[in-house]
Design an enzyme around this catalytic site. Structure first.
Site, mmCIF file in Angstrom:
data_model
loop_
_atom_site.group_PDB
_atom_site.id
_atom_site.type_symbol
_atom_site.label_atom_id
_atom_site.label_comp_id
_atom_site.label_asym_id
_atom_site.label_seq_id
_atom_site.Cartn_x
_atom_site.Cartn_y
_atom_site.Cartn_z
ATOM 1 N N TRP A 102 0.824 -1.209 0.000
ATOM 2 C CA TRP A 102 0.000 0.000 0.000
ATOM 3 C C TRP A 102 0.857 1.257 0.000
ATOM 4 C CZ3 TRP A 102 -4.465 -0.621 -1.870
ATOM 5 C CH2 TRP A 102 -5.136 -1.836 -1.696
ATOM 6 N N ASP A 172 -1.792 6.361 6.683
ATOM 7 C CA ASP A 172 -2.877 5.549 6.135
ATOM 8 C C ASP A 172 -3.192 4.461 7.164
ATOM 9 O OD1 ASP A 172 -4.542 3.761 4.874
ATOM 10 O OD2 ASP A 172 -3.151 3.270 3.241
ATOM 11 N N LYS A 196 -12.249 -2.432 7.753
ATOM 12 C CA LYS A 196 -11.453 -3.385 8.533
ATOM 13 C C LYS A 196 -11.942 -3.423 9.985
ATOM 14 C CE LYS A 196 -8.444 -3.132 4.991
ATOM 15 N NZ LYS A 196 -8.170 -4.174 4.016
#
Length: 360
Positions: A102, A172, A196
């Site tokens: 990511w 993030d 999540k």
């Protein structure tokens, strides 16, 4: 039908108490005669949902008054563009600490808008550790420093926010937010997809310090401009109403569980249970440096990769789906977010032991 232990990396398992509340509210929210999915986002009923959700998120994370909380769409991937458009001026630069897949995506997107410097990155992109802070090459003139506190795919995690001096720190937090306390004041921007630990897919939470708002490039679309969104109370356009509502229920559930201190104790205990077993059994291995192992996404492999498929199929039949590792790294991955109970982790360990007995 009985509930399974869902180890998927996201969209992920949600607390059963929240799902039951959603079920009860689905046709008629608080006697309103309609579902939240049918309400106008301008209606007083939904405005109350939105306000309660923001207040509870602020309480959970102890968000300082000089930060705005935004509820957006586009996921973390959208924020890969939002952040440079709002924080990096034309011809400017930013530093990126790349510790996994990511982070790679984030720096690639940022390079479209200015100079995206690689401040730290493991050699040969072997993402099994976080480079030592002494090795980082930070530019004091950078617009911000970006990092990914938890890399969902590789299972690498920062357990403390890095000290980057006076330059705004951007994180993030998609796969780690609300899993433990966070010092928001150490960051200029925190962003996270909800799917999540916070709710269903479709909602993106952004926490941004006031002095970083209002600096977007003139070419920035209004819907990407933090200032425009903040002034509209996250309703510049129709927001993801249902995901916002469900996330608000999750926030209340977290408060009822004792808040983020309690969640941190539980999440650390779950992760340690699983890592202790993996480390004790030569049949399995975790490639991540012990100090940098994720509490949220536990990756592991077997010496014989041909056993991966029967392992995953057997786990799914046993009521434990979602264990297949990301296609880019293979192996297995157990995502053990907030709503995964300890009994689910123990069930996985018991299955892993039985698999060794049968195939070891």
């Amino acid at each position: 039908m009985s509930r399974v232990f869902n180890f998927s990396a996201g969209p992920a398992t949600l607390p059963e108490a929240v799902l039951e509340q959603v079920r009860d509210d689905l046709l008629d929210w608080r006697g309103n005669g309609m579902s939240v999915m049918e309400m106008s986002h301008r209606d007083k009923a939904f405005m109350s949902i939105a306000e309660e959700a923001e207040a509870d998120l602020r309480k959970l994370l102890n968000v300082p008054d000089n930060y705005k909380v935004l509820f957006l769409q586009g996921g973390a991937t959208g924020q890969f563009a939002f952040v440079p458009l709002n924080l990096m001026p034309e011809g400017g630069s930013a530093d990126y600490v790349v510790t996994g897949s990511w982070g790679k995506k984030a720096i690639k997107e940022a390079a479209k808008y200015g100079t995206a410097n690689t401040a730290a990155r493991p050699a040969d992109d072997v993402f099994n550790h976080i480079p030592a802070r002494s090795e980082w090459k930070l530019d004091p003139k950078a617009s911000y420093v970006h990092y990914t506190p938890n890399e969902t795919i590789e299972g690498v995690e920062f357990h403390q926010a890095p000290n980057v001096g006076e330059v705004p720190l951007v994180g993030d937090f998609s796969s780690t937010i609300l899993s433990r306390p966070v010092n928001v004041a150490q960051h200029g921007v925190i962003y996270a997809g909800a799917q999540k630990n916070a709710g269903p897919a479709g909602l993106t939470m952004v926490i941004v310090r006031d002095d970083l708002i209002g600096n977007a490039r003139a070419s920035t679309p209004s819907i990407f401009d933090y200032k425009a969104v903040a002034e509209a109370d996250s309703m510049l356009n129709t927001p993801p109403c249902f995901a916002w509502y469900v996330s608000g229920l999750v926030f209340k559930w977290l408060l009822d569980q004792g808040g983020l201190d309690a969640m941190a104790e539980r999440n650390h205990r779950k992760a340690q249970m699983l890592y202790d077993y993996i480390d004790s059994e030569p049949f399995y291995a975790n490639p991540v440096a012990p100090a940098d192992r994720s509490w949220m996404n536990v990756t592991f492999t077997m010496a014989n990769a041909e056993l991966d498929k029967p392992f995953i199929e057997g786990a799914t039949k046993a009521g434990m789906p979602g264990l297949k590792g990301h296609r880019s790294v293979g192996g297995m991955r157990a995502s053990i977010y907030n709503a995964m109970p300890e009994v689910g982790v123990q069930s996985l360990i018991d299955y892993m032991k039985e698999f060794v007995r049968q195939h070891g």
